[in-house]
Enzyme design. Structure first.
Site, PDB file in Angstrom:
ATOM      1  N   ARG A 243      31.450   9.490  32.777  1.00  0.00           N
ATOM      2  CA  ARG A 243      30.939   9.194  34.123  1.00  0.00           C
ATOM      3  C   ARG A 243      30.045   7.966  34.124  1.00  0.00           C
ATOM      4  O   ARG A 243      29.937   7.261  35.113  1.00  0.00           O
ATOM      5  CB  ARG A 243      30.079  10.362  34.622  1.00  0.00           C
TER       6      ARG A 243
ATOM      7  N   LYS B  43      38.135  25.345  25.789  1.00  0.00           N
ATOM      8  CA  LYS B  43      37.739  26.654  26.272  1.00  0.00           C
ATOM      9  C   LYS B  43      36.312  26.624  26.830  1.00  0.00           C
ATOM     10  O   LYS B  43      35.589  25.706  26.472  1.00  0.00           O
ATOM     11  CB  LYS B  43      37.854  27.689  25.153  1.00  0.00           C
TER      12      LYS B  43
ATOM     13  N   HIS C 198      38.866  26.665  18.717  1.00  0.00           N
ATOM     14  CA  HIS C 198      38.696  26.061  17.392  1.00  0.00           C
ATOM     15  C   HIS C 198      38.639  27.095  16.268  1.00  0.00           C
ATOM     16  O   HIS C 198      38.856  26.757  15.122  1.00  0.00           O
ATOM     17  CB  HIS C 198      37.504  25.098  17.370  1.00  0.00           C
TER      18      HIS C 198
ATOM     19  N   LYS D 171      40.167  27.285  11.807  1.00  0.00           N
ATOM     20  CA  LYS D 171      39.340  27.484  10.608  1.00  0.00           C
ATOM     21  C   LYS D 171      40.205  27.892   9.427  1.00  0.00           C
ATOM     22  O   LYS D 171      41.123  28.708   9.567  1.00  0.00           O
ATOM     23  CB  LYS D 171      38.263  28.545  10.882  1.00  0.00           C
TER      24      LYS D 171
ATOM     25  N   GLU E 287      25.129  33.985  15.228  1.00  0.00           N
ATOM     26  CA  GLU E 287      24.558  32.635  15.103  1.00  0.00           C
ATOM     27  C   GLU E 287      23.045  32.722  15.149  1.00  0.00           C
ATOM     28  O   GLU E 287      22.494  33.513  15.924  1.00  0.00           O
ATOM     29  CB  GLU E 287      25.019  31.764  16.279  1.00  0.00           C
TER      30      GLU E 287
ATOM     31  N   ASP F 259      31.919  32.747  26.596  1.00  0.00           N
ATOM     32  CA  ASP F 259      31.795  31.694  25.584  1.00  0.00           C
ATOM     33  C   ASP F 259      32.471  32.097  24.264  1.00  0.00           C
ATOM     34  O   ASP F 259      33.041  31.247  23.584  1.00  0.00           O
ATOM     35  CB  ASP F 259      30.296  31.419  25.346  1.00  0.00           C
TER      36      ASP F 259
ATOM     37  N   HIS G 145      37.271  33.370  21.049  1.00  0.00           N
ATOM     38  CA  HIS G 145      37.201  33.419  19.587  1.00  0.00           C
ATOM     39  C   HIS G 145      37.397  34.842  19.035  1.00  0.00           C
ATOM     40  O   HIS G 145      38.216  35.075  18.149  1.00  0.00           O
ATOM     41  CB  HIS G 145      35.869  32.886  19.078  1.00  0.00           C
TER      42      HIS G 145
ATOM     43  N   LYS H 298      23.612  35.079  19.881  1.00  0.00           N
ATOM     44  CA  LYS H 298      22.805  33.927  19.471  1.00  0.00           C
ATOM     45  C   LYS H 298      21.448  34.450  19.010  1.00  0.00           C
ATOM     46  O   LYS H 298      21.032  35.538  19.380  1.00  0.00           O
ATOM     47  CB  LYS H 298      22.628  32.968  20.647  1.00  0.00           C
TER      48      LYS H 298
HETATM   49  C1  BG6 Z   1      31.757  27.407  20.652  1.00  0.00           C
HETATM   50  C2  BG6 Z   1      30.736  28.004  21.574  1.00  0.00           C
HETATM   51  O1  BG6 Z   1      33.048  27.613  21.140  1.00  0.00           O
HETATM   52  O2  BG6 Z   1      31.635  28.012  19.375  1.00  0.00           O
HETATM   53  C3  BG6 Z   1      29.334  27.855  20.997  1.00  0.00           C
HETATM   54  O3  BG6 Z   1      30.805  27.367  22.833  1.00  0.00           O
HETATM   55  C4  BG6 Z   1      29.251  28.385  19.599  1.00  0.00           C
HETATM   56  O4  BG6 Z   1      28.384  28.524  21.824  1.00  0.00           O
HETATM   57  C5  BG6 Z   1      30.387  27.813  18.746  1.00  0.00           C
HETATM   58  O5  BG6 Z   1      28.001  28.013  19.058  1.00  0.00           O
HETATM   59  C6  BG6 Z   1      30.437  28.486  17.396  1.00  0.00           C
HETATM   60  O6  BG6 Z   1      31.376  27.826  16.604  1.00  0.00           O
HETATM   61  P1  BG6 Z   1      31.198  27.716  15.040  1.00  0.00           P
HETATM   62  O7  BG6 Z   1      32.436  27.046  14.572  1.00  0.00           O
HETATM   63  O8  BG6 Z   1      29.947  26.939  14.808  1.00  0.00           O
HETATM   64  O9  BG6 Z   1      31.084  29.128  14.547  1.00  0.00           O
END
Ligand code: BG6
Length: 492
Positions: free
Chosen positions: A48, A147, A177, A181, A215, A234, A239, A339
């Site tokens: 932007r 996502k 993602h 892994k 996390e 999220d 995931h 978290k």
């Molecule tokens: C992301 C989330 O998809 O995955 C984040 O939006 C999260 O909130 C992250 O921290 C965790 O990914 P990884 O690979 O660090 O475990």
């Protein structure tokens, strides 16, 4: 020897954003050192801000470069990487501004065009429509969607339909993602490259499965994104459910995209749907308060920068799920993520049933049932927990671990998840990406939870930062006479 990639134009919408800087640009940089990287690769960042190319590159220097691993950085490669960049300023919702992008793209059938949409999903349909209206979405184009795709089932369906009017399903890469892994792919290898576990991989031998993504980080500077999302949108909807699918799916006939996605879809369809009544017993949501993480004091969610002091957004969720199939009936799958937890780890724990009878002096109840721990991060590896005799006189058995540390075993450099997935996009391999029906099934399963929470008068349960989440999560699994793995680990 892997084939060279076709020359490509990679258009990164959200190129100035947090995801681009932390993950995508470092992954593209890593790829630029790969033997398959073509001489004609171009990266067109779209944002932007009304920046010049130099201003954008300054931001890359400041914000992306610190995320390139030390050992991987060389000045020469970095300069070569930056030389491939251009920057285009676009207001995504202004059709006129796409003309700037048209000028930056190269025509021709030999160039692969990838539109990577690292933007809120509410912009996906608009961007795709404007790309089409400006004649930019060519048959050799691909689109990558980050996502969470949508906020609920309805919005996900709409986005799928609108993007589907511009791109064919074979051109759409819905990214999660976690599927990129290394350890997740090793789970496929473990299950389908070995005969050992498959006969045991069922209700007769497995008592329960736990999947945890914990996390230590808080929400950081992502409040704008996180507050309307929460842990369910999220992490759980994507995931955690994807990991559950890989654990629970039937053997696909091959690793082609549709073979794998068909099997994952069946798992999602077989997940038992929650009713308001079953939800209360099987789902826990929590929100972190202040506490200490690794000895450092940290604020609670409500006191993070830009927080809404009355927020009801969950930063922790735990669920007891069931899969209604012959293979899995009666086996609970416990999923949890949060978290500001006590540790940062992602793992899958498969717990087997106890032995039926002890031939030793020790009672059968003193035998720890076998378990297989698949550690995704940190320290990817497998731990198979067995009972063994302790040396010396007498027959005392105690649990021991058979360990496979992937880093130790394969002393090869790793590919980060985004690096591998980007490579798959450039090669046109869809196996590690979600199909539209899969995504919609995942939303369909979480939808009753979302609706219930919207109307629920109860707040998320508070938990202190630096712990394993609210006591209610221990109670959820405790009702089945079980414990989360870290609670069950003996003190060392
Ligand atoms: C992301 C989330 O998809 O995955 C984040 O939006 C999260 O909130 C992250 O921290 C965790 O990914 P990884 O690979 O660090 O475990």
């Amino acid at each position: 020897m892997a084939a060279l990639l076709n020359d490509f134009d990679l258009v990164l919408f959200g190129g100035g954003g947090d995801l681009a800087m932390r993950k995508l640009l470092p992954a593209i940089y890593a790829l630029s050192g790969n033997k398959v990287w073509p001489a004609g690769a171009r990266i067109i960042c779209v944002g932007r801000h009304d920046w010049t190319r130099e201003q954008y590159l300054e931001s890359v220097e400041q914000n992306a470069r610190p995320h390139v691993p030390e050992g991987a950085w060389t000045d020469e490669r970095w300069q070569a990487f930056l030389s491939r960049f251009s920057y285009v300023s676009i207001d995504a919702s202004d059709p006129g501004s796409y003309r700037n992008l048209a000028q930056a793209l190269r025509p021709g059938q030999d160039i692969t065009r990838v539109f990577y949409l690292a933007t809120p999903s509410s912009l996906f349909a608009t961007i795709c429509q404007h790309l089409a209206d400006n004649g930019l979405a060519t048959p050799q184009s691909r689109v990558v969607l980050e996502k969470p795709l949508g906020r609920d089932l309805d919005s996900a369906r709409q986005i799928n339909a609108q993007v589907g009017r511009v791109f064919d399903e074979s051109q759409i890469f819905r990214i999660d993602h976690y599927l990129g892994k290394e350890a997740v792919q090793n789970l496929l290898a473990l299950r389908f490259g070995n005969i050992l576990f498959e006969p045991l991989w069922r209700r007769e031998w497995i008592s329960d499965v736990q999947i945890t993504i914990a996390e230590q980080i808080g929400v950081g500077n992502r409040m704008g994104y996180y507050e309307p999302s929460g842990a369910l949108r999220d992490m759980l909807q994507n995931h955690l459910l994807q990991l559950l699918c890989i654990v629970a799916m039937e053997p696909p006939e091959s690793v082609t995209a549709d073979a794998v996605r068909d099997q994952k879809l069946k798992v999602l369809r077989s997940l038992r749907r929650f009713t308001p009544h079953t939800l209360v017993q099987n789902v826990v949501r929590g929100q972190y308060r202040s506490g200490h993480v690794n000895g450092v004091p940290v604020p609670g969610y409500l006191h993070e920068p830009d927080a809404n002091p009355h927020s009801r957004t969950e930063t922790f969720v735990a669920v007891r799920a069931e899969i209604d199939t012959w293979r899995w009936a009666g086996v609970p799958f416990y999923l949890r993520t949060g978290k500001r937890m006590a540790d940062s780890l992602a793992e899958i724990v498969i717990r087997f049933k106890p032995i039926p009878h002890s031939i030793f002096a020790q009672p059968a109840s003193s035998f720890q049932p076998n378990s297989l721990v698949i550690r995704l991060q940190p320290n990817e590896g497998l731990h198979l927990n067995l009972m063994a005799k302790t040396p010396g006189d007498g027959m005392r058995l105690k649990p021991v671990d058979l360990e496979l540390d992937f880093r130790e075993t394969f002393k090869k450099p790793r590919m980060e998840a985004y690096e591998r997935l980007l490579l798959d996009v450039l090669r046109g391999h869809l196996t590690l990406f979600m199909r539209s029906d899969e995504l919609e099934q995942a939303w369909e399963w979480v939808e009753p939870i979302l609706r219930f929470w919207d109307q629920d008068e109860n707040e998320p349960v508070p938990y202190a930062s630096g712990t394993w989440g609210p006591a209610a999560a221990s109670a959820l699994i405790g009702r089945d006479g079980l414990q989360w793995r870290e609670e069950a680990l003996p003190e060392v």
